[in-house]
Enzyme design. Structure first.
Site, PDB file in Angstrom:
ATOM      1  N   ASP A   1     -27.911   2.952   6.371  1.00 31.91           N
ATOM      2  CA  ASP A   1     -28.993   1.771   6.109  1.00 31.91           C
ATOM      3  C   ASP A   1     -30.099   1.699   7.111  1.00 31.91           C
ATOM      4  O   ASP A   1     -31.040   0.903   6.902  1.00 31.91           O
ATOM      5  CB  ASP A   1     -28.057   0.416   5.967  1.00 31.91           C
ATOM      6  CG  ASP A   1     -27.553   0.017   7.236  1.00 31.91           C
ATOM      7  OD1 ASP A   1     -27.598   0.450   8.259  1.00 31.91           O
ATOM      8  OD2 ASP A   1     -26.710  -1.070   7.146  1.00 31.91           O
TER       9      ASP A   1
ATOM     10  N   ASP B   1     -16.640   3.199   7.076  1.00 30.48           N
ATOM     11  CA  ASP B   1     -17.681   3.571   6.330  1.00 30.48           C
ATOM     12  C   ASP B   1     -18.480   4.582   7.066  1.00 30.48           C
ATOM     13  O   ASP B   1     -19.150   4.249   8.058  1.00 30.48           O
ATOM     14  CB  ASP B   1     -18.583   2.040   6.078  1.00 30.48           C
ATOM     15  CG  ASP B   1     -19.476   2.164   4.902  1.00 30.48           C
ATOM     16  OD1 ASP B   1     -19.504   2.975   4.000  1.00 30.48           O
ATOM     17  OD2 ASP B   1     -20.335   1.296   4.727  1.00 30.48           O
TER      18      ASP B   1
END
Length: 219
Positions: free
Chosen positions: A24, A135
Site C-alpha cells: 500500500d 500479510d
C-alpha cells in the site's frame, strides 16, 4: 513446561497461520516511536522510495497526507531455491509491542510453494488481519484498505491491478516503479504466484541482510 523450557533456551514451537499479500506504500506502523522494545523504528523513505527520512513521529505517513512511505528495498527476494527473505504486516505475537521488528520463519504448507521457507521481519500491522495472519509485503500485491501508491508513484486509484490481490501477471510488473519491479516479479518466479498459502511459523533471529534494509532490532 515444555514451552517454558524451549523459551528459556531460545527456541519456540511452530504455530499455524495463513498468508495474504499487499503493498500500500504507506509508512509502516513499526516506523513510529514507542511501538515496541527496539533500538529504533524501521526506516521510512521519502517519495522516491530510497531516500531515508527521520525514523520518528515527526514524519507523517503518505497515506495521511504526509511524506513518509514504504522503502523500495523492503521487498521480498530469493536467497535459494527453497528460501526467500522479506517483510510482512502481521497480527500475531503479542500485538505491536511483541511483533514489531521481530523475524519469523514461515514454512509454507499449501499451494505451489508447499515446503518452501521464507524469513520475514514484521514491519507493519493491520486492523483487518485475522489471528496469526501474515500479510506479505509484495509490490503489486494489492493496496487493500489504504492506498499511498497514487500519491507516491501515480498509481491508479485502486493501485496496480485489483485493489485486493494486485496485478495478475508478471508482465504487469512493468507498470510499477523500476525500484519495485524485482519484488513484484518475485511473486511470479520463486513464489510461483501462490495465492494466500497456509504456513507454520516460528520466531527466529533476524538475518543481518534483513536488518540492513530496516535498521530495526528488537532489544
Amino acid at each position: 513446561m515444555l514451552l517454558q523450557i524451549l523459551t528459556f533456551i531460545g527456541l519456540s514451537l511452530a504455530e499455524s497461520g495463513k498468508t495474504t499479500r499487499y503493498w500500500d506504500c504507506c509508512k509502516g506502523s513499526c516506523g513510529w516511536e514507542k511501538k515496541a522494545n527496539v533500538d529504533k523504528p524501521i526506516d521510512t523513505c521519502a517519495k522516491d522510495g530510497t531516500t531515508r527520512v527521520a525514523s520518528n513521529d515527526t514524519v507523517k505517513s503518505g497515506c495521511d497526507g504526509g511524506t513518509g512511505y514504504m522503502c523500495y528495498d523492503q521487498t521480498p527476494w530469493q536467497v535459494s531455491d527453497s528460501l526467500s527473505y522479506g517483510f510482512a504486516a502481521a497480527a500475531c505475537c503479542g500485538g505491536e509491542s511483541g511483533a514489531c521488528c521481530g523475524c519469523y520463519e514461515l514454512t509454507f504448507t499449501s499451494g505451489p510453494v508447499n515446503g518452501k521457507k521464507m524469513i520475514v521481519q514484521i514491519t507493519n500491522t493491520g486492523g483487518d488481519l485475522g489471528s496469526n495472519q501474515f500479510d506479505l509485503a509484495i509490490p503489486g500485491g494489492g493496496v487493500g484498505i489504504y492506498n499511498g501508491c497514487t500519491s507516491q508513484s501515480g498509481a491508479p486509484a485502486d493501485g496496480w491491478g485489483s485493489r485486493y490481490g494486485g496485478v495478475s501477471s508478471r508482465s504487469e510488473c512493468s507498470q510499477l516503479p523500476s525500484g519495485l519491479q524485482a519484488g513484484c516479479q518475485w511473486r511470479f518466479d520463486w513464489f510461483a504466484n501462490a495465492d494466500n498459502p497456509n504456513i507454520n511459523f516460528t520466531n527466529v533471529k533476524c538475518p543481518s541482510e534483513i536488518i540492513a534494509k530496516t535498521n530495526c532490532n528488537r532489544i
